[in-house]
Design a protein around this motif. Structure first.
Motif, mmCIF file in Angstrom:
data_model
loop_
_atom_site.group_PDB
_atom_site.id
_atom_site.type_symbol
_atom_site.label_atom_id
_atom_site.label_comp_id
_atom_site.label_asym_id
_atom_site.label_seq_id
_atom_site.Cartn_x
_atom_site.Cartn_y
_atom_site.Cartn_z
ATOM 1 N N ALA A 192 -6.960 -4.415 -11.144
ATOM 2 C CA ALA A 192 -6.366 -3.290 -10.593
ATOM 3 C C ALA A 192 -4.936 -2.965 -10.837
ATOM 4 O O ALA A 192 -4.255 -1.939 -10.898
ATOM 5 C CB ALA A 192 -6.621 -3.326 -9.160
ATOM 6 N N LYS A 193 -4.106 -4.494 -10.942
ATOM 7 C CA LYS A 193 -2.764 -4.327 -11.231
ATOM 8 C C LYS A 193 -2.354 -3.737 -12.445
ATOM 9 O O LYS A 193 -1.367 -3.309 -13.042
ATOM 10 C CB LYS A 193 -2.130 -5.708 -10.785
ATOM 11 C CG LYS A 193 -2.238 -6.171 -9.557
ATOM 12 C CD LYS A 193 -1.546 -7.537 -9.432
ATOM 13 C CE LYS A 193 -1.845 -7.962 -7.914
ATOM 14 N NZ LYS A 193 -1.076 -9.555 -7.748
ATOM 15 N N VAL A 195 -3.972 -1.403 -14.383
ATOM 16 C CA VAL A 195 -4.566 0.132 -14.458
ATOM 17 C C VAL A 195 -3.418 0.641 -14.963
ATOM 18 O O VAL A 195 -3.333 1.681 -15.857
ATOM 19 C CB VAL A 195 -5.165 0.557 -13.208
ATOM 20 C CG1 VAL A 195 -5.330 2.173 -13.526
ATOM 21 C CG2 VAL A 195 -6.375 -0.113 -13.051
#
Length: 301
Positions: A192-193, A195
């Protein structure tokens, strides 16, 4: 559960047919001397090839005819078409050039046949689905055209010599049928970091493709070749760590870090002078070597 409309179910196969047309059109562009468009045709075919399978799974429109059509499309677009484009570009009439083109096309077909057989092999470990066996067909077709792309951008050089081009073609053909593992983009998981940075990178890549298409393509192909040692290392690491086969990426990183910590803090081998807690007798020569090892001289008796 609603069924997909018949017209929509034909969409993946229609995209596959468009990929065939793009690949064959690259041969026509080469015959007309428009080699930039010939490369574009193979690039478009690779983009369409990456869409048809995903779209078929998304629409629940997978079929046996679609799988067979996809293999035939890859053989034409990434095997036959690049080989003919290179042969037309060289146009030296040398027999070895045609032999190299045939070898490349045959190796591409063999690579696709092996890929189809591996799909039905249910005994493979789970981690093997994260890798391709050898270089995949779209990457192989584009790698074969790398000397042409470099020549169109920077002019003739040693990379445009017929011997170099045909040896390069045979080398890429060898990678197609090799057992070297390469990463599969379909199974890569983005944290997620990452993206937001990834989206920024996609924007920069799009700008580079628009402004410097051949340079961007050549750089991407060279980076792809550079990732092969990492893919081999990752494959071997997963093969040696079954506990990491079916865990998320975060847990895999934790396993990798713990392994590095254990190696960094590894225990030294026990001294040969002790057996079950008892001290073995030490000879005078060994005692002298021990004193010299710690930088002191033995006092004479």
């Amino acid at each position: 559960m609603t069924r997909t409309a018949p017209g929509v179910r034909l969409l993946p196969n229609a995209i596959t047919v468009l990929a065939v047309c793009a690949g064959l059109s690259s041969v026509q562009f080469a015959l007309l001397g428009q080699f930039e468009l010939a490369i574009v045709g193979v690039v478009v075919a690779s983009l369409l090839d990456s869409l048809d399978g995903r779209l078929a799974r998304l629409l629940d429109a997978t079929s046996k005819i679609g799988a067979e059509l996809d293999s035939l499309s890859d053989a034409i677009s990434f095997g036959v078409a690049p080989a003919l484009v290179l042969f037309i570009w060289m146009s030296d009439g040398h027999r070895f050039g045609w032999i190299a083109a045939l070898v490349f096309a045959v190796c591409m077909i063999l690579r696709l046949a092996r890929f189809n057989t591996l799909l039905d092999d249910a005994e493979q470990p789970p981690y093997t689905h994260e890798f391709f066996v050898g270089v995949p067909a779209p990457a192989g077709g584009l790698l074969a055209l790398l000397p042409l792309a470099v020549t169109l951008e920077f002019g003739s050089g040693w990379w445009a010599h017929p011997a170099v081009v045909w040896l390069w073609t045979i080398g890429v053909a060898t990678l197609l049928i090799s057992r070297i593992p390469t990463l599969s983009v379909k199974t890569l998981r983005v944290p997620a970091k990452a993206v937001a940075p990834l989206l920024v990178g996609v924007g920069l890549l799009a700008a580079a493709v628009i402004q410097f298409p051949l340079i961007a393509l050549s750089a991407a192909l060279l980076l792809y070749l550079a990732h092969v040692p990492y893919a081999v290392h990752r494959y071997r690491w997963l093969a040696a760590h079954p506990e990491a086969w079916e865990v998320p990426s975060k847990e895999r990183r934790a396993i990798r870090r713990s392994g590095r910590s254990q190696r960094r803090l590894g225990l030294r081998r026990p001294s040969r002078r002790t057996v079950a807690g008892a001290t073995q007798p030490t000879t005078p020569g060994r005692r002298a070597r021990d004193w010299r090892r710690i930088g002191l001289r033995q006092r004479p008796r």
